[in-house]
Design an enzyme around this catalytic site. Structure first.
Site, PDB file in Angstrom:
ATOM      1  N   ARG A  37      20.283  25.721  -1.137  1.00 22.79           N
ATOM      2  CA  ARG A  37      19.019  24.716  -1.121  1.00 22.79           C
ATOM      3  C   ARG A  37      19.640  23.271  -0.805  1.00 22.79           C
ATOM      4  NH1 ARG A  37      16.399  28.511  -0.423  1.00 22.79           N
ATOM      5  NH2 ARG A  37      15.026  29.747  -1.884  1.00 22.79           N
ATOM      6  N   GLU A  38      19.051  22.788   0.258  1.00 19.77           N
ATOM      7  CA  GLU A  38      19.501  21.055   0.670  1.00 19.77           C
ATOM      8  C   GLU A  38      18.461  20.383   0.005  1.00 19.77           C
ATOM      9  OE1 GLU A  38      19.668  21.309   4.751  1.00 19.77           O
ATOM     10  OE2 GLU A  38      21.486  22.394   5.089  1.00 19.77           O
ATOM     11  N   ARG A  64       9.552   2.588  12.198  1.00 20.94           N
ATOM     12  CA  ARG A  64      10.107   3.463  11.528  1.00 20.94           C
ATOM     13  C   ARG A  64      11.251   4.416  12.307  1.00 20.94           C
ATOM     14  NH1 ARG A  64       9.579   2.266   6.369  1.00 20.94           N
ATOM     15  NH2 ARG A  64       7.539   2.246   5.532  1.00 20.94           N
ATOM     16  N   ALA A  76       3.593  -0.177   1.193  1.00 17.10           N
ATOM     17  CA  ALA A  76       4.377   0.674   0.156  1.00 17.10           C
ATOM     18  C   ALA A  76       5.749   0.341  -0.032  1.00 17.10           C
ATOM     19  CB  ALA A  76       4.439   2.071   0.870  1.00 17.10           C
ATOM     20  N   GLU A  92       5.205  -4.991  -3.885  1.00 17.25           N
ATOM     21  CA  GLU A  92       5.254  -4.465  -2.406  1.00 17.25           C
ATOM     22  C   GLU A  92       4.000  -4.896  -1.818  1.00 17.25           C
ATOM     23  OE1 GLU A  92       7.423  -3.067  -0.645  1.00 17.25           O
ATOM     24  OE2 GLU A  92       8.908  -2.668  -2.298  1.00 17.25           O
ATOM     25  N   GLU A  96       4.738  -7.616   1.653  1.00 14.64           N
ATOM     26  CA  GLU A  96       4.459  -7.086   2.750  1.00 14.64           C
ATOM     27  C   GLU A  96       3.088  -7.661   3.485  1.00 14.64           C
ATOM     28  OE1 GLU A  96       4.479  -2.612   3.015  1.00 14.64           O
ATOM     29  OE2 GLU A  96       6.387  -2.487   2.646  1.00 14.64           O
ATOM     30  N   PRO A 114       8.066  18.483  -1.042  1.00 16.17           N
ATOM     31  CA  PRO A 114       8.511  19.218  -2.156  1.00 16.17           C
ATOM     32  C   PRO A 114       9.457  20.333  -1.560  1.00 16.17           C
ATOM     33  CG  PRO A 114       6.236  19.884  -1.963  1.00 16.17           C
ATOM     34  CD  PRO A 114       6.355  18.804  -1.072  1.00 16.17           C
ATOM     35  N   GLY A 115       9.183  20.927  -0.315  1.00 14.15           N
ATOM     36  CA  GLY A 115      10.501  21.640   0.147  1.00 14.15           C
ATOM     37  C   GLY A 115      11.852  21.157   0.243  1.00 14.15           C
ATOM     38  N   GLU A 119      10.874  13.419  -3.812  1.00  8.64           N
ATOM     39  CA  GLU A 119      10.255  11.968  -3.852  1.00  8.64           C
ATOM     40  C   GLU A 119       8.873  12.239  -4.436  1.00  8.64           C
ATOM     41  OE1 GLU A 119       8.864   8.500  -1.089  1.00  8.64           O
ATOM     42  OE2 GLU A 119       9.199  10.417  -0.241  1.00  8.64           O
ATOM     43  N   GLU A 138      14.627  -8.705   3.824  1.00  6.05           N
ATOM     44  CA  GLU A 138      15.335  -9.289   4.877  1.00  6.05           C
ATOM     45  C   GLU A 138      15.556  -8.370   5.834  1.00  6.05           C
ATOM     46  OE1 GLU A 138      20.031  -8.773   3.502  1.00  6.05           O
ATOM     47  OE2 GLU A 138      19.038 -10.798   3.083  1.00  6.05           O
ATOM     48  N   GLU A 140      13.171  -6.057   6.922  1.00  7.29           N
ATOM     49  CA  GLU A 140      11.824  -5.603   7.222  1.00  7.29           C
ATOM     50  C   GLU A 140      10.998  -6.417   7.917  1.00  7.29           C
ATOM     51  OE1 GLU A 140       9.035  -3.282   3.926  1.00  7.29           O
ATOM     52  OE2 GLU A 140       9.405  -5.193   3.442  1.00  7.29           O
TER      53      GLU A 140
END
Length: 181
Positions: A37-38, A64, A76, A92, A96, A114-115, A119, A138, A140
């Site tokens: 599992r990774e 992104r 976020a 945040e 932002e 979840p796979g 997070e 800085e 962002e």
């Protein structure tokens, strides 16, 4: 109820970065076979559903790198070690967007992928918004965008909004408007 638990036999951290850690676990499956599992370990994050007095959702446009494109998202950010999610949400939102909230209410928490990742993302609803100065990190670069509910729904349909937390927030907003909350 059937047991689906996978027993960890060995775990190796193969990368530790600024945001994530990557580990590979050797596991024993419920039927006794072995597998790998990774796993991406992440400290968690927050996102803020903020609606102005004019009835517009507060969004940010930012590039992104994993997607190689600029997208629209609700504000976020990543939790710092030991940081309270509500405090992170307030920080945040202000960094932002420049907006400050007189109150933040926890709406929902969920696992983003979840796979392969642990997070957990916490969405907060901001109340009592007042406009201030944008002060991003800085590294962002963000642009403030404000959209009505109809504009957000159109942007989802057009593919302009594809970020999962933002899509969820827009539909949450729509449900609250429909129910009169």
């Amino acid at each position: 109820m059937r047991n689906f638990e996978e027993k960890t036999i060995a775990s190796q951290t193969i990368y530790t970065g600024k945001v994530v850690q990557l580990q590979v676990d050797d596991v024993q499956l419920p039927d006794g076979r072995a597998a790998k599992r990774e796993i991406v370990k992440h400290p968690g994050a927050v996102a803020v559903l903020a609606i102005t007095d004019e009835g517009k959702m507060v969004l940010v446009r930012q590039f992104r790198k994993p997607l190689e494109k600029t997208i629209l998202e609700i504000p976020a950010g990543k939790l710092e070690a030991g940081e309270d999610p509500g405090d992170c949400a307030a920080r945040e939102l202000e960094e932002e967007t420049g907006y400050r909230a007189t109150g933040l209410t926890h709406v929902v928490s969920f696992y983003t992928s979840p796979g392969f990742s642990d997070e957990c993302l916490h969405i907060y609803q901001a109340e009592g918004l007042t406009k201030g100065e944008v002060n991003p990190d800085e590294d962002e670069f963000v642009e403030l965008v404000e959209c009505t509910l109809d504009e957000c729904l159109e942007r989802i349909q057009s593919g302009d909004i594809m970020d999962a937390k933002t899509v969820a927030a827009v539909y949450l907003w729509q449900a609250r408007v429909s129910s009169g909350r």
